[in-house]
Design a protein around this motif. Structure first.
Motif, PDB file in Angstrom:
ATOM      1  N   HIS A  13      -0.190  25.495  -6.489  1.00 48.38           N
ATOM      2  CA  HIS A  13      -0.662  24.596  -5.428  1.00 48.38           C
ATOM      3  C   HIS A  13       0.497  24.345  -4.465  1.00 48.38           C
ATOM      4  N   ILE A  14       0.288  24.397  -3.196  1.00 53.88           N
ATOM      5  CA  ILE A  14       1.323  24.196  -2.180  1.00 53.88           C
ATOM      6  C   ILE A  14       0.956  22.964  -1.348  1.00 53.88           C
ATOM      7  N   ILE A  15       1.940  22.028  -1.210  1.00 53.22           N
ATOM      8  CA  ILE A  15       1.704  20.795  -0.453  1.00 53.22           C
ATOM      9  C   ILE A  15       2.337  20.938   0.927  1.00 53.22           C
ATOM     10  N   TYR A  16       1.542  20.586   1.934  1.00 51.66           N
ATOM     11  CA  TYR A  16       1.992  20.648   3.327  1.00 51.66           C
ATOM     12  C   TYR A  16       2.073  19.218   3.901  1.00 51.66           C
ATOM     13  N   ARG A  17       3.028  19.038   4.826  1.00 49.61           N
ATOM     14  CA  ARG A  17       3.200  17.721   5.473  1.00 49.61           C
ATOM     15  C   ARG A  17       3.418  17.905   6.973  1.00 49.61           C
ATOM     16  N   LYS A  18       2.893  16.991   7.728  1.00 47.95           N
ATOM     17  CA  LYS A  18       3.216  16.976   9.150  1.00 47.95           C
ATOM     18  C   LYS A  18       3.432  15.541   9.609  1.00 47.95           C
ATOM     19  N   THR A  19       4.345  15.326  10.578  1.00 45.85           N
ATOM     20  CA  THR A  19       4.785  13.979  10.964  1.00 45.85           C
ATOM     21  C   THR A  19       4.245  13.534  12.308  1.00 45.85           C
ATOM     22  N   ASP A  20       3.631  14.378  13.067  1.00 47.16           N
ATOM     23  CA  ASP A  20       3.140  13.963  14.375  1.00 47.16           C
ATOM     24  C   ASP A  20       1.676  14.337  14.506  1.00 47.16           C
TER      25      ASP A  20
END
Length: 549
Positions: A542-549
């Motif tokens: 499983h791969i976790i992705y994040r974005k801040t904007d």
């Protein structure tokens, strides 16, 4: 009125003949033969037309001779028919009964009422009566001609024969016979004959061919114009005296329009086989002499085969035994025995199954050498003591084949990116292998279903047994594998056991089930994430992705 009608009909019938005669005159030829004997050059002649013959009787014939062969002829004699008085005296003084009978027959024809003969046509009786009358006249004329030719005394009295006793031995002479009269209808050709004053002892010899039959003998020989009117005599084995087989002469003949050679033939039947018979063949010369032209011998032989055996349906009675049975009827007195043959085809090459001939009383045979992997056809032949052979029809045996092919093997199974599966089986060694069935299932525990059948038509099908099979499967499936196995089938429809199962992995074209966040805890310096993993079995990570904007 009737007389006028008849006259008109006669004129109508005769007019075309007169018109035709003006453009193409009919011809009549004087046929002549000659030979040399101790008394000189003997001549016989006769016109080929009855009307011209009558003209010769009423007038005379002139005989001319050429000694040089250069068409320089010299008259040597005039020949006339005897008068009534001369005929009466000749018949009365004749001592030979046969010659006397021939003279009387010729006299009856010669002195018949010529005027009555010419005026007996009766148109009231119709065409059938005219034909019958013509046939009777032709028969009488034919008998007369044969009589006139064969008897020298008759020929001389009729003015149709002459002997020139002035010839010299060794020389060749040409004779010309001329009719001392003219015909208003026919153009008469003179008779011409060449005679060499020498004796030829082999002149009449002729080869007779003997053809052997069953209780009969047939004979054939080439026709020679010097002889006609044949007689045959026979002497059986051990006899010295020959007996005549015909009292009336027979003649060589050919069909109308046939241009090939004319042959004489004779058949003698109701004879005893394997017994010698001697034959003498005679022919009448143009001068009425009975000439021996051949002597042969022959032996009839048994050429009739025994009745054909009646073959019953062969039976597979034991694993290694086939029973062949038959019957035979008819005369079995000269039956010698039987032999049994086998082939793998109905009309193939049959081979004898035993070294010694089976007894004449045998009615069955057990074959222990038949093939379990090919068809087996049988025939039974009967042979007699003369070697004549007769054969039964062929019969097929249905073998009790309970032995299936061995367990087949799958060499490989490959699937491509389009879902086409290629399965290759290892070819079995059975000679009676008919083909394979391909089975498929989605799980090894499921029941396998037949999806393909690959069979040869029969044992003689030239195509090879198919061992490469193709199947198409869907790639959009949650089942990652597809399973195959095969069965073999022989021509007696015995099925092998299943091959081992082979699994084919489908190409993976379906993404995993999406994981789901189920809780998020936020603190001063961290975020704590909770999620439900993907339920797909083939998930690797499983791969976790994040974005801040």
């Amino acid at each position: 009125i009737m007389k006028k009608i008849i006259s008109l009909v006669v004129i109508t019938l005769i007019l075309p003949i007169i018109i035709y005669g003006q453009s193409d005159i009919a011809k009549s030829k004087i046929a002549a033969v000659g030979r040399y004997t101790s008394t000189g050059a003997e001549l016989r002649w006769i016109p080929d037309n009855k009307t011209i013959l009558r003209l010769g009787f009423e007038n005379s014939f002139t005989i001319e001779r050429s000694d040089s062969g250069k068409n320089q002829f010299e008259k040597i004699i005039t020949v006339k028919t005897f008068s009534n008085t001369e005929w009466d005296s000749l018949i009365a003084s004749e001592k030979n009964p046969e010659t006397k009978s021939n003279l009387e027959l010729a006299a009856d024809f010669l002195f018949s009422d010529k005027d009555a003969e010419r005026s007996t046509i009766n148109l009231d009786k119709g065409i059938a009566e005219l034909n019958e009358q013509k046939n009777k006249e032709d028969v009488v004329y034919s008998v007369f001609v044969l009589t006139a030719i064969k008897d020298a005394t008759v020929a001389k009295a009729l003015g149709l024969g002459f002997i020139d006793n002035t010839v010299k031995a060794g020389k060749t002479y040409t004779y010309r016979i001329k009719l001392n009269a003219k015909s208003s209808i026919y153009e008469i050709e003179d008779g011409i004959v060449n005679i060499k004053a020498s004796t030829n002892l082999d002149k009449y010899k002729n080869e007779v061919f003997v053809y052997t039959g069953d209780k009969k003998l047939s004979f054939a020989w080439s026709y020679k114009p010097e002889l006609s009117g044949y007689f045959v005599e026979r002497a059986e084995e051990g006899e010295t005296e020959f007996k005549s087989l015909n009292t009336i002469p027979f003649y060589a003949s050919k069909g109308s329009g046939f241009d090939g050679p004319t042959n004489g033939s004779f058949m003698d039947d109701s004879l005893t086989n394997y017994k010698w018979y001697r034959y003498r063949f005679y022919g009448n010369s143009s001068f009425g002499e009975k000439i021996l032209f051949a002597e042969v011998k022959g032996m009839p032989r048994d050429l009739t085969p025994p009745n054909s055996p009646s073959l019953k349906q062969p039976t597979h009675i034991k694993p290694k035994e086939v029973l062949v049975e038959w019957d035979i009827n008819g005369d079995l007195s000269d039956l010698k025995g039987f032999f049994v043959s086998r082939s793998n085809r109905d009309k193939g090459e049959f081979k004898i199954l035993h070294k010694k001939l089976l007894s004449s009383v045998a009615r069955n045979f057990i074959d222990t050498t038949f093939s379990n992997e090919e068809n087996n056809y049988y025939v039974v032949a009967a042979i007699d003591t003369a070697g004549n052979l007769s054969s039964s029809y062929s019969a097929y045996v249905a073998l009790i084949d309970s032995i299936p092919p061995i367990k087949p093997q799958i060499s490989s199974a490959i699937i491509d990116s389009l879902g086409i599966v290629t399965i290759t089986a290892k070819l079995g060694k059975e000679k009676d292998l008919k083909g394979y069935m391909l089975f498929k299932a989605n799980s090894p525990e499921h029941e396998f279903s037949v999806i393909k059948e690959y069979y040869k038509k029969d044992m003689w099908d030239s195509l090879a047994v198919q061992t490469v099979f193709a199947d198409t499967v869907t790639l959009n499936s949650l089942t990652p594998k597809i399973y195959y196995r095969v069965k073999a089938l022989d021509f007696n429809y015995n099925q092998s056991i299943f091959s081992d199962i082979i699994a084919v992995v489908r190409p993976d074209t379906i993404p995993p089930v999406t994981p789901v966040f189920n809780n998020v805890i936020v603190s001063e310096k961290e975020i704590e994430l909770y999620f439900v993993p993907s339920s797909s079995k083939d998930v690797e990570e499983h791969i976790i992705y994040r974005k801040t904007d």
